[in-house]
Design an enzyme around this catalytic site. Structure first.
Site, PDB file in Angstrom:
ATOM      1  N   LYS A  65     -11.755  16.374   8.934  1.00 21.13           N
ATOM      2  CA  LYS A  65     -12.519  15.118   8.929  1.00 21.13           C
ATOM      3  C   LYS A  65     -11.594  13.913   9.076  1.00 21.13           C
ATOM      4  CE  LYS A  65     -13.841  12.848   4.909  1.00 21.13           C
ATOM      5  NZ  LYS A  65     -13.451  11.453   4.977  1.00 21.13           N
ATOM      6  N   ASN A  66     -10.541  13.881   8.271  1.00 20.37           N
ATOM      7  CA  ASN A  66      -9.728  12.670   8.237  1.00 20.37           C
ATOM      8  C   ASN A  66      -8.877  12.476   9.487  1.00 20.37           C
ATOM      9  OD1 ASN A  66     -10.923  11.928   5.899  1.00 20.37           O
ATOM     10  ND2 ASN A  66      -9.252  12.568   4.554  1.00 20.37           N
TER      11      ASN A  66
ATOM     12  N   ARG B 192     -16.115   4.897   5.884  1.00 14.25           N
ATOM     13  CA  ARG B 192     -14.840   4.224   5.714  1.00 14.25           C
ATOM     14  C   ARG B 192     -14.121   4.033   7.054  1.00 14.25           C
ATOM     15  NH1 ARG B 192     -13.320   0.941   2.229  1.00 14.25           N
ATOM     16  NH2 ARG B 192     -11.114   0.603   2.337  1.00 14.25           N
TER      17      ARG B 192
ATOM     18  N   CYS C  65     -16.876   6.434   0.254  1.00 16.61           N
ATOM     19  CA  CYS C  65     -17.115   6.844  -1.134  1.00 16.61           C
ATOM     20  C   CYS C  65     -16.650   5.786  -2.122  1.00 16.61           C
ATOM     21  CB  CYS C  65     -16.331   8.127  -1.430  1.00 16.61           C
ATOM     22  SG  CYS C  65     -17.006   9.574  -0.654  1.00 16.61           S
TER      23      CYS C  65
ATOM     24  N   ARG D 271     -10.589   0.154  -2.936  1.00 16.93           N
ATOM     25  CA  ARG D 271     -10.346   0.391  -1.514  1.00 16.93           C
ATOM     26  C   ARG D 271     -10.107  -0.882  -0.689  1.00 16.93           C
ATOM     27  NH1 ARG D 271     -13.463   5.755   0.432  1.00 16.93           N
ATOM     28  NH2 ARG D 271     -11.405   6.075   1.297  1.00 16.93           N
ATOM     29  N   PRO D 272      -9.104  -1.671  -1.053  1.00 23.61           N
ATOM     30  CA  PRO D 272      -8.798  -2.865  -0.256  1.00 23.61           C
ATOM     31  C   PRO D 272      -8.240  -2.477   1.113  1.00 23.61           C
ATOM     32  CG  PRO D 272      -7.094  -2.511  -1.901  1.00 23.61           C
ATOM     33  CD  PRO D 272      -8.153  -1.468  -2.149  1.00 23.61           C
ATOM     34  N   ILE D 273      -8.252  -3.439   2.068  1.00 21.77           N
ATOM     35  CA  ILE D 273      -7.646  -3.162   3.383  1.00 21.77           C
ATOM     36  C   ILE D 273      -6.573  -4.208   3.707  1.00 21.77           C
ATOM     37  CG2 ILE D 273      -9.581  -1.845   4.372  1.00 21.77           C
ATOM     38  CD1 ILE D 273     -10.385  -4.422   5.876  1.00 21.77           C
ATOM     39  N   ASP D 274      -5.993  -4.774   2.646  1.00 21.49           N
ATOM     40  CA  ASP D 274      -4.992  -5.829   2.849  1.00 21.49           C
ATOM     41  C   ASP D 274      -3.771  -5.342   3.640  1.00 21.49           C
ATOM     42  OD1 ASP D 274      -4.687  -4.251   0.483  1.00 21.49           O
ATOM     43  OD2 ASP D 274      -3.072  -5.567  -0.167  1.00 21.49           O
TER      44      ASP D 274
ATOM     45  N   ASP E 186      -7.564  14.450  -2.467  1.00 24.09           N
ATOM     46  CA  ASP E 186      -8.884  14.922  -2.024  1.00 24.09           C
ATOM     47  C   ASP E 186      -9.208  16.335  -2.510  1.00 24.09           C
ATOM     48  OD1 ASP E 186      -9.029  12.504  -0.740  1.00 24.09           O
ATOM     49  OD2 ASP E 186      -8.468  13.287   1.224  1.00 24.09           O
TER      50      ASP E 186
ATOM     51  N   ILE F 184      -3.898   8.061  -6.916  1.00 22.24           N
ATOM     52  CA  ILE F 184      -4.208   7.283  -5.702  1.00 22.24           C
ATOM     53  C   ILE F 184      -5.460   6.413  -5.881  1.00 22.24           C
ATOM     54  CG2 ILE F 184      -4.581   7.392  -3.177  1.00 22.24           C
ATOM     55  CD1 ILE F 184      -1.939   8.734  -3.902  1.00 22.24           C
TER      56      ILE F 184
ATOM     57  N   ARG G  14     -21.292  14.381   4.611  1.00 22.46           N
ATOM     58  CA  ARG G  14     -20.434  13.480   5.381  1.00 22.46           C
ATOM     59  C   ARG G  14     -19.145  14.173   5.803  1.00 22.46           C
ATOM     60  NH1 ARG G  14     -18.424   9.538   2.041  1.00 22.46           N
ATOM     61  NH2 ARG G  14     -16.904   9.593   3.706  1.00 22.46           N
TER      62      ARG G  14
HETATM   63  N1  EPU Z   1      -4.522   0.627  -0.399  1.00 23.70           N
HETATM   64  C1  EPU Z   1      -4.341  -0.716  -0.593  1.00 23.70           C
HETATM   65  N2  EPU Z   1      -4.475  -1.548   0.482  1.00 23.70           N
HETATM   66  C2  EPU Z   1      -4.769  -1.093   1.724  1.00 23.70           C
HETATM   67  C3  EPU Z   1      -4.964   0.300   1.915  1.00 23.70           C
HETATM   68  C4  EPU Z   1      -4.828   1.142   0.824  1.00 23.70           C
HETATM   69  O1  EPU Z   1      -4.068  -1.155  -1.705  1.00 23.70           O
HETATM   70  O2  EPU Z   1      -4.864  -1.894   2.653  1.00 23.70           O
HETATM   71  C5  EPU Z   1      -4.389   1.555  -1.549  1.00 23.70           C
HETATM   72  C6  EPU Z   1      -5.731   2.221  -1.870  1.00 23.70           C
HETATM   73  O3  EPU Z   1      -6.521   1.413  -2.712  1.00 23.70           O
HETATM   74  C7  EPU Z   1      -5.287   3.513  -2.519  1.00 23.70           C
HETATM   75  C8  EPU Z   1      -4.010   3.859  -1.774  1.00 23.70           C
HETATM   76  O4  EPU Z   1      -3.553   2.633  -1.183  1.00 23.70           O
HETATM   77  O5  EPU Z   1      -4.989   3.297  -3.874  1.00 23.70           O
HETATM   78  C9  EPU Z   1      -4.154   4.918  -0.716  1.00 23.70           C
HETATM   79  O6  EPU Z   1      -5.041   4.516   0.285  1.00 23.70           O
HETATM   80  P1  EPU Z   1      -4.967   5.014   1.801  1.00 23.70           P
HETATM   81  O7  EPU Z   1      -5.066   3.799   2.652  1.00 23.70           O
HETATM   82  O8  EPU Z   1      -3.833   5.932   1.980  1.00 23.70           O
HETATM   83  O9  EPU Z   1      -6.306   5.818   1.922  1.00 23.70           O
HETATM   84  P2  EPU Z   1      -7.351   5.741   3.098  1.00 23.70           P
HETATM   85  O10 EPU Z   1      -6.656   5.712   4.398  1.00 23.70           O
HETATM   86  O11 EPU Z   1      -8.390   4.710   2.826  1.00 23.70           O
HETATM   87  C10 EPU Z   1      -7.443   8.318   3.506  1.00 23.70           C
HETATM   88  C11 EPU Z   1      -8.529   9.343   3.471  1.00 23.70           C
HETATM   89  C12 EPU Z   1      -8.934   9.597   2.047  1.00 23.70           C
HETATM   90  C13 EPU Z   1      -7.721  10.039   1.238  1.00 23.70           C
HETATM   91  C14 EPU Z   1      -6.602   9.004   1.357  1.00 23.70           C
HETATM   92  C15 EPU Z   1      -5.323   9.423   0.665  1.00 23.70           C
HETATM   93  C16 EPU Z   1      -9.668   8.901   5.551  1.00 23.70           C
HETATM   94  C17 EPU Z   1     -10.871   8.379   6.244  1.00 23.70           C
HETATM   95  N3  EPU Z   1      -9.670   8.848   4.223  1.00 23.70           N
HETATM   96  O12 EPU Z   1      -8.049   7.160   2.935  1.00 23.70           O
HETATM   97  O13 EPU Z   1      -9.872  10.656   2.101  1.00 23.70           O
HETATM   98  O14 EPU Z   1      -8.068  10.186  -0.111  1.00 23.70           O
HETATM   99  O15 EPU Z   1      -6.322   8.758   2.743  1.00 23.70           O
HETATM  100  O16 EPU Z   1      -4.869  10.621   1.173  1.00 23.70           O
HETATM  101  O17 EPU Z   1      -8.733   9.376   6.177  1.00 23.70           O
HETATM  102  C18 EPU Z   1     -11.650  11.948   1.363  1.00 23.70           C
HETATM  103  O18 EPU Z   1     -11.503  12.626   2.392  1.00 23.70           O
HETATM  104  O19 EPU Z   1     -12.382  12.306   0.404  1.00 23.70           O
HETATM  105  C19 EPU Z   1     -10.920  10.708   1.226  1.00 23.70           C
HETATM  106  C20 EPU Z   1     -11.220   9.781   0.337  1.00 23.70           C
END
Ligand code: EPU
Length: 417
Positions: free
Chosen positions: A22-23, A92, A116, A121-124, A304, A326, A396
């Site tokens: 999925k990811n 997401r 979820c 889940r910020p995107i900064d 995960d 995480i 999902r």
């Molecule tokens: N974070 C920030 N700012 C950002 C981005 C992330 O502070 O701009 C923090 C997050 O809040 C979190 C950490 O960094 O504490 C890790 O976030 P990451 O960005 O690595 O996660 P993601 O890309 O949003 C993907 C997977 C998740 C998986 C994580 C970690 C996808 C669509 N999602 O999320 O998958 O848990 O990497 O491996 O690829 C799932 O499949 O159930 C799932 C949640």
């Protein structure tokens, strides 16, 4: 709304074929936007996140054609870079259209992504990366507008090795002028899969899978081709299920090296595993040791798989400690597990799991994707009937979960309510 009804306590045997990750898939589909041409993605999982992304492609005037697990995407008529909130909030991964459209069109209007509820889940980190490349970003309520006259490669240091930000910055940088170096990049294998795809389109990227990724911009990308790598999280969930109630349960079409963080912990508990080249055979054992687990970035124990793993820890003979590092809200499934008979105490991002406890079927709620999957395997291991509501979360990310489990002897019904 969908409900899953599980008659538990059956021995499961046979083979579960694992689908594409999925990811990976949710990044590969938006990445296709960068190619001016037709791309092919094979082994695409049949999950609802896939369908939500295809709906976005449609709005962008890109043609997609799905034949079983083979997806063909033609982006030559791309004409729109505005994604409405009703579409971006469905998952997401809609945020990957930020990097892809910014890269190709130098403009995107999109709304805050969904996904979820497992943390804030910020995107900064994504946005800081786009700004470093030269994008101007306006945020009005939930709406993000990203524009640039041109994007210019630069050095970008991530304050945390975010998977999403690493991919998104790569997507924005492949067509930028000059060289971008991402320092402290995430190393997840899904990133390597996306980079391999971009390379087949003509991108120049080095270092994927390490913490320093170098992207040298090119003028144009042509159509590419990739196969989605096997889903290590789906595989991990079913391997744990095998440890709970399997008899020679074979989890096939996997890359066992991607699962080493899990299999080493399972061996520490005393789980009986036979690891082959592209499959793992797992058997239930009667006595399991308690262990301590801490989730980490790749190649550490994946966050995960944490929630499914917590179900197995309820069978450990003693106290197991579980530490999530995480996501701050990944214990949403615990009240349901405790209702089923587990003895788990949560303190913030830590859980103390006292075992062994017997699980009994009852009515529970799936609060998120992996927490929902944890309840499915708990239900299969429990005595009696488990009724799970809000099953949409699970659908999902787990393709054909009912069919795959029924095939190995599970008694599962999926009902519309
Ligand atoms: N974070 C920030 N700012 C950002 C981005 C992330 O502070 O701009 C923090 C997050 O809040 C979190 C950490 O960094 O504490 C890790 O976030 P990451 O960005 O690595 O996660 P993601 O890309 O949003 C993907 C997977 C998740 C998986 C994580 C970690 C996808 C669509 N999602 O999320 O998958 O848990 O990497 O491996 O690829 C799932 O499949 O159930 C799932 C949640």
């Amino acid at each position: 709304m969908k409900q899953m009804i599980i008659e538990g306590n059956n021995i499961l045997s046979g083979t579960i074929e694992i689908g594409g990750a999925k990811n990976s898939a949710v990044a590969l589909i938006p990445a296709s936007i960068l190619a001016n041409g037709t791309s092919v993605i094979e082994n695409v999982p049949n999950i609802s996140d896939r369908d939500a992304l295809l709906d976005i492609l449609n709005i962008l005037n890109c043609e997609s054609n799905l034949k079983q697990d083979k997806l063909t995407i033609d982006t030559t008529k791309l004409k729109n870079s505005v994604i409405e909130e009703s579409l971006s909030s469905r998952m997401r991964a809609s945020y990957y259209f930020m990097g892809a459209l910014l890269g190709r069109e130098k403009f995107v209007e999109i709304y805050i992504p969904g996904g979820c509820n497992i943390g804030t889940r910020p995107i900064d980190i994504h946005l800081d990366g786009f700004r470093a490349l030269g994008a101007n970003i306006t945020i009005e309520g939930n709406k993000y507008t990203l524009k640039a006259d041109k994007l210019i490669g630069t050095d970008i240091y991530l304050k945390f090795p975010s998977v999403g930000a690493t991919i998104n910055i790569i997507l924005a940088a492949v067509l930028a002028e000059g060289k971008t170096i991402i320092h402290n990049a995430a190393k997840e294998i899904e990133i390597v899969n996306v980079v391999d795809y971009l390379i087949t389109m003509g991108a120049n990227i080095e270092g994927a899978g390490t913490n320093e990724i170098t992207i040298t911009g090119v003028n144009e990308l042509h159509g590419g081709k990739i196969s989605v790598l096997p889903d290590r999280i789906e595989a991990g969930t079913y391997i744990i299920l095998g440890a709970l109630c399997g008899k020679d349960l074979k989890i096939s079409n996997i890359i066992p090296e991607h699962l080493e963080a899990l299999t080493s912990k399972l061996k520490e508990m005393g789980v009986n595993l036979i690891i082959n080249k592209d499959n793992i055979i797992v058997n239930k054992v009667n006595e399991l040791k308690p262990i301590n687990i801490k989730t980490l970035i790749y190649p550490g124990f994946p966050t995960d798989i944490g929630q499914p793993m917590s179900v197995l820890l309820t069978k450990g003979n003693g106290t197991s400690l579980f530490e999530e590092t995480i996501w701050e809200n990944r214990m949403g499934h615990v009240p349901s597990l405790n209702k089923m008979g587990a003895n788990i105490k949560v303190n913030g991002m830590n859980a103390i799991i006292n075992g062994p406890t017997k699980l009994k079927g009852c009515e529970v709620i799936a609060t998120d994707l992996r927490g929902g999957a944890a309840l499915v395997i708990a239900g299969l291991a429990a005595e009696g009937t488990t009724i799970i509501t809000d099953v949409e979360h699970i659908l999902r990310g787990y393709e054909n979960i009912k069919g795959k489990l029924t095939n190995v002897g599970a008694k599962i019904e999926l009902k519309e309510i």
